[in-house]
Each structure stands twice: as structure tokens, then as C-alpha cells.
Design a protein around this motif. Structure first.
Motif, short mmCIF file in Angstrom:
data_model
loop_
_atom_site.label_atom_id
_atom_site.label_comp_id
_atom_site.label_asym_id
_atom_site.label_seq_id
_atom_site.Cartn_x
_atom_site.Cartn_y
_atom_site.Cartn_z
N GLY A 11 -0.33 1.32 1.96
CA GLY A 11 -1.10 1.90 3.06
C GLY A 11 -1.24 0.98 4.24
N THR A 12 -0.79 1.43 5.39
CA THR A 12 -0.94 0.70 6.65
C THR A 12 -1.24 1.72 7.75
N ALA B 204 -4.27 3.51 -4.67
CA ALA B 204 -2.84 3.31 -4.46
C ALA B 204 -2.35 4.36 -3.48
N VAL B 205 -1.85 3.89 -2.32
CA VAL B 205 -1.47 4.78 -1.23
C VAL B 205 0.06 4.89 -1.17
N PRO C 84 -4.70 8.10 -6.93
CA PRO C 84 -3.42 8.29 -6.24
C PRO C 84 -3.65 8.96 -4.88
N VAL C 85 -3.09 8.38 -3.83
CA VAL C 85 -3.28 8.89 -2.47
C VAL C 85 -1.91 9.11 -1.83
N GLY C 86 -1.77 10.26 -1.16
CA GLY C 86 -0.58 10.48 -0.36
C GLY C 86 0.58 11.10 -1.11
N ILE C 87 0.34 11.62 -2.32
CA ILE C 87 1.36 12.42 -2.99
C ILE C 87 0.88 13.87 -2.94
N ASP C 88 1.38 14.71 -3.85
CA ASP C 88 1.04 16.13 -3.81
C ASP C 88 -0.47 16.33 -3.92
N PRO D 288 -4.97 13.71 -0.47
CA PRO D 288 -4.31 13.57 0.83
C PRO D 288 -4.87 12.37 1.58
N ARG D 289 -4.03 11.74 2.38
CA ARG D 289 -4.49 10.55 3.12
C ARG D 289 -5.67 10.85 4.02
N ASP D 290 -5.67 12.05 4.64
CA ASP D 290 -6.76 12.35 5.56
C ASP D 290 -8.05 12.74 4.85
#
Length: 230
Positions: A15-16, A38-39, A58-62, A68-70
Motif C-alpha cells: 500500500g502506497t 495487507a494491501v 485483506p485489502v484491495g482484492i475482491d 475495498p481500499r476506499d
């Protein structure tokens, strides 16, 4: 049912720029962390295979098994309030001709390398031949990975603990069907018209020749967190 313990300290992996952690405190090591945020798929897989004890958000997968990241700030507040549940997903070991080549947490894929070429693949589980199919490839997905490539290939989304999905990719026959099996299982290339590549969590690990068995088995589990948010 016992109420989960509120979480206050987390380590961020991937994540950045730095993600919004809401009420959670970011720490530098797994030893200090009560959970790991974990992004992205790479960070999730790396953390899951690190054999660390801290559970993973878990972040940013389905959006079925990941955040979701947002929506991370909302999910972080849910963890801080103890409004989450824990689910276990399998860690897979992949061997070719009895030799371990990789571990994964999302999916294992055999894919014909050359465009416009198909091969014949077979699936065996519990000493039984379940199918032989002419196709571009075959993908085996864990529940954590089942909403990714497996679903795109026409497979189901699998509930935690329900098994592994096995889906032919672009099968030559319209009668080919996905399977859900408990594992362990074995994939093989019965005949090919071009090179066949083995991928584990999206990374190419080996070239597979006709007759070489590719064994997929569970060798552990990883605990993931599911925030209970509206």
C-alpha cells in the motif's frame, strides 16, 4: 458466540501511500501487531505464506472476502470495536513429480502457453478420475481466491471451508463443468499441442510435460478478518 477482542495495533504491509487506519495504531513488526493490514494481492500472499500468527485483514482484492481500499477506514474502526469475525482459508502446496515447487493462497493454474493452442487436462481426487477435458487450461481456486480468476473462468465463489474449485478455462466441449473438491487433488496434462505453464498465485513456476502429475494439497491455514460493517 464469544465477542471478538477489539484490535488496537496493526502492521501495514503493502500500500502506497500509507492507508487510513482510522482508530488503529500502526506498528513496525508482526511481534507488536494484533493483526496485519495487507494491501494488495502480493502483500496478502506474502503475509499468508510467512507463517506468522497475526490474522490478516485483506485489502484491495475482491469485495467478497476482502475490504475495498476506499472502505479501509470503516473496516479499521470495526476492528477497533471488535465488530469482525475470523475465517480460515487454506494454504496450498504445489508439487510436480513429487517435488515441491511453490505454495499459494489464491489459485493454481495450468495454462497452454501458446495462443490458439489447447491441451487435454485431467483431474484426479481421492484416487478417482473426475474429468478429462480439452481446454486452454485449468484453474484450482481456494475460497480466498475463488472470486478472482476462477470466477472469471466460469467457476463458483466458494464459502470458507467448502473446498477447492476446479474450473476448465475455455473448454472445447460445452459439457465441461467446474468441480468443488475437498483436496488433495492431482492435475495432469494428458496430451498437449504446445507448452503448458504452471502458475501459482499468478507467478509462473514451471513448464509441465504430458504425464507429469501436479499435486495440490492443503498444508496449513491462514486466518483472515471480515469486518462487520453496514
Amino acid at each position: 458466540m464469544t465477542q471478538p477482542t477489539p484490535i488496537s495495533r496493526v502492521r501495514v504491509r503493502g500500500g502506497t501511500p500509507d492507508p487510513d487506519l482510522g482508530r488503529l495504531e500502526a506498528v513496525e513488526s508482526d511481534a507488536e501487531a494484533e493483526a496485519v493490514v495487507a494491501v494488495g494481492a502480493d502483500a496478502i500472499a506474502d503475509q499468508a505464506l510467512a507463517d506468522a500468527s497475526a490474522p490478516i485483514l485483506p485489502v484491495g482484492i475482491d469485495d467478497r472476502y476482502g475490504t475495498p481500499r476506499d472502505a479501509l477506514a470503516v473496516a479499521a474502526d470495526a476492528l477497533a470495536a471488535g465488530d469482525y469475525r475470523s475465517v480460515s482459508h487454506p494454504v496450498l502446496e504445489v508439487s510436480v513429480e513429487g517435488e515441491q515447487v511453490a505454495r499459494g493462497v489464491f489459485d493454481v493454474t495450468l495454462m497452454t502457453s501458446e495462443p490458439a493452442r489447447i491441451s487435454e487436462y485431467a483431474l484426479d481426487a481421492a484416487a478417482e478420475r473426475l474429468f478429462e477435458v480439452r481446454a486452454d487450461g485449468v484453474v484450482v481456486s481456494t475460497p480466498l481466491g475463488s472470486a478472482g480468476y476462477g470466477r472469471a473462468a466460469g467457476g463458483p465463489v466458494i464459502a470458507p471451508g467448502a473446498g477447492l474449485s476446479v474450473v476448465p478455462v475455455s473448454p472445447f466441449s460445452t459439457r465441461a463443468s467446474p468441480w468443488v473438491v475437498p483436496g488433495p487433488l492431482s492435475l495432469s496434462v494428458e496430451r498437449d499441442e504446445g507448452a503448458v505453464s504452471l502458475y501459482v498465485d499468478g507467478a509462473e513456476e514451471a513448464q509441465i510435460a504430458p504425464g507429469e502429475p501436479v499435486a495440490v494439497e492443503r498444508v496449513g491455514t491462514v486466518t483472515c478478518l471480515r469486518p462487520l460493517t453496514e
